[in-house]
Design a protein around this motif. Sequence first.
Motif, PDB file in Angstrom:
ATOM      1  N   LEU A  52       0.827  -1.204   0.000  1.00  0.00           N
ATOM      2  CA  LEU A  52       0.000   0.000   0.000  1.00  0.00           C
ATOM      3  C   LEU A  52       0.863   1.257   0.000  1.00  0.00           C
ATOM      4  O   LEU A  52       0.526   2.250  -0.657  1.00  0.00           O
ATOM      5  CB  LEU A  52      -0.967  -0.013   1.180  1.00  0.00           C
ATOM      6  N   VAL A  53       2.003   1.213   0.697  1.00  0.00           N
ATOM      7  CA  VAL A  53       2.929   2.348   0.701  1.00  0.00           C
ATOM      8  C   VAL A  53       3.494   2.579  -0.704  1.00  0.00           C
ATOM      9  O   VAL A  53       3.575   3.721  -1.174  1.00  0.00           O
ATOM     10  CB  VAL A  53       4.069   2.141   1.726  1.00  0.00           C
ATOM     11  N   ASP A  61       0.786   4.170  -2.834  1.00  0.00           N
ATOM     12  CA  ASP A  61       0.605   5.581  -2.478  1.00  0.00           C
ATOM     13  C   ASP A  61       1.740   6.441  -3.027  1.00  0.00           C
ATOM     14  O   ASP A  61       1.504   7.497  -3.616  1.00  0.00           O
ATOM     15  CB  ASP A  61       0.510   5.725  -0.956  1.00  0.00           C
ATOM     16  N   ARG A  62       2.962   5.994  -2.862  1.00  0.00           N
ATOM     17  CA  ARG A  62       4.130   6.758  -3.319  1.00  0.00           C
ATOM     18  C   ARG A  62       4.112   6.942  -4.847  1.00  0.00           C
ATOM     19  O   ARG A  62       4.330   8.039  -5.352  1.00  0.00           O
ATOM     20  CB  ARG A  62       5.413   6.066  -2.875  1.00  0.00           C
ATOM     21  N   LEU A  70       1.508   6.723  -6.910  1.00  0.00           N
ATOM     22  CA  LEU A  70       0.389   7.574  -7.334  1.00  0.00           C
ATOM     23  C   LEU A  70       0.661   9.038  -7.012  1.00  0.00           C
ATOM     24  O   LEU A  70       0.307   9.924  -7.809  1.00  0.00           O
ATOM     25  CB  LEU A  70      -0.915   7.109  -6.690  1.00  0.00           C
ATOM     26  N   ALA A  71       1.289   9.307  -5.888  1.00  0.00           N
ATOM     27  CA  ALA A  71       1.652  10.688  -5.553  1.00  0.00           C
ATOM     28  C   ALA A  71       2.589  11.252  -6.615  1.00  0.00           C
ATOM     29  O   ALA A  71       2.473  12.422  -7.007  1.00  0.00           O
ATOM     30  CB  ALA A  71       2.303  10.748  -4.170  1.00  0.00           C
ATOM     31  N   VAL A 125      -6.447   3.643  -0.970  1.00  0.00           N
ATOM     32  CA  VAL A 125      -5.194   4.369  -1.216  1.00  0.00           C
ATOM     33  C   VAL A 125      -5.347   5.268  -2.443  1.00  0.00           C
ATOM     34  O   VAL A 125      -4.891   6.416  -2.439  1.00  0.00           O
ATOM     35  CB  VAL A 125      -4.002   3.403  -1.375  1.00  0.00           C
ATOM     36  N   CYS A 126      -6.003   4.770  -3.482  1.00  0.00           N
ATOM     37  CA  CYS A 126      -6.226   5.582  -4.689  1.00  0.00           C
ATOM     38  C   CYS A 126      -7.056   6.822  -4.359  1.00  0.00           C
ATOM     39  O   CYS A 126      -6.724   7.939  -4.788  1.00  0.00           O
ATOM     40  CB  CYS A 126      -6.935   4.759  -5.760  1.00  0.00           C
ATOM     41  N   LEU A 146      -7.413   8.263  -1.436  1.00  0.00           N
ATOM     42  CA  LEU A 146      -6.623   9.128  -0.565  1.00  0.00           C
ATOM     43  C   LEU A 146      -5.555   9.890  -1.337  1.00  0.00           C
ATOM     44  O   LEU A 146      -5.378  11.094  -1.141  1.00  0.00           O
ATOM     45  CB  LEU A 146      -5.975   8.307   0.555  1.00  0.00           C
ATOM     46  N   ALA A 147      -4.846   9.195  -2.218  1.00  0.00           N
ATOM     47  CA  ALA A 147      -3.767   9.837  -2.970  1.00  0.00           C
ATOM     48  C   ALA A 147      -4.291  11.038  -3.759  1.00  0.00           C
ATOM     49  O   ALA A 147      -3.648  12.089  -3.807  1.00  0.00           O
ATOM     50  CB  ALA A 147      -3.092   8.828  -3.902  1.00  0.00           C
ATOM     51  N   ARG A 207      -5.917  13.841  -1.207  1.00  0.00           N
ATOM     52  CA  ARG A 207      -4.897  14.535  -0.413  1.00  0.00           C
ATOM     53  C   ARG A 207      -4.424  15.819  -1.105  1.00  0.00           C
ATOM     54  O   ARG A 207      -4.048  16.773  -0.448  1.00  0.00           O
ATOM     55  CB  ARG A 207      -3.711  13.586  -0.200  1.00  0.00           C
TER      56      ARG A 207
END
Length: 160
Positions: A45-46, A49-50, A52-53, A87-88, A90-91, A94
């Motif tokens: 998941l990390v 997230d990284r 996608l950011a 996660v998608c 949230l990314a 955010r």
Amino acid sequence: MIILGLDPGLGTTGWGVIAVAGNRLTHIANGQVSTDPKASLAERLVVLDRELADVIARHDPQAAAVEEVFVNSNAQSTLKLGQARGVCLLAAARTGIPVAEYATRLVKKAVVGTGAAEKAQVQAMLKILLPGAKLAGADAADALAVAICHAHHARSLRLP
């Protein structure tokens, strides 16, 4: 307007970026984020997230659209898919951009004209709607379809 489409998956998440100007759609980029199946769930998941950011920072979309989770017979798989989808969401959220969610059948209907379309039909329509786009894979193609769905529905609903 730049739209980011996301097709969530724990193993592979597809992403696609399009530009919309009036009725004109232009392909900007697409790709896939793959995670190591041997890594822990948290580590995967990390990574998602990284990555996608990074995609969001590179393409600076004004809106994002995420495909909704479908329920399958394996509850554990559905749960993991839901976590990747979280996660998608949230990314994108955010960064402050609006995030829309679309059911698979609605995405297919927006791109092909029928909610029962096969993946091959969706990919064939993408070649017509986004000429010259080289697809990074099936998940990236699905993500571009989600972005196109948002382009069509955002206009009619006056969403960003």
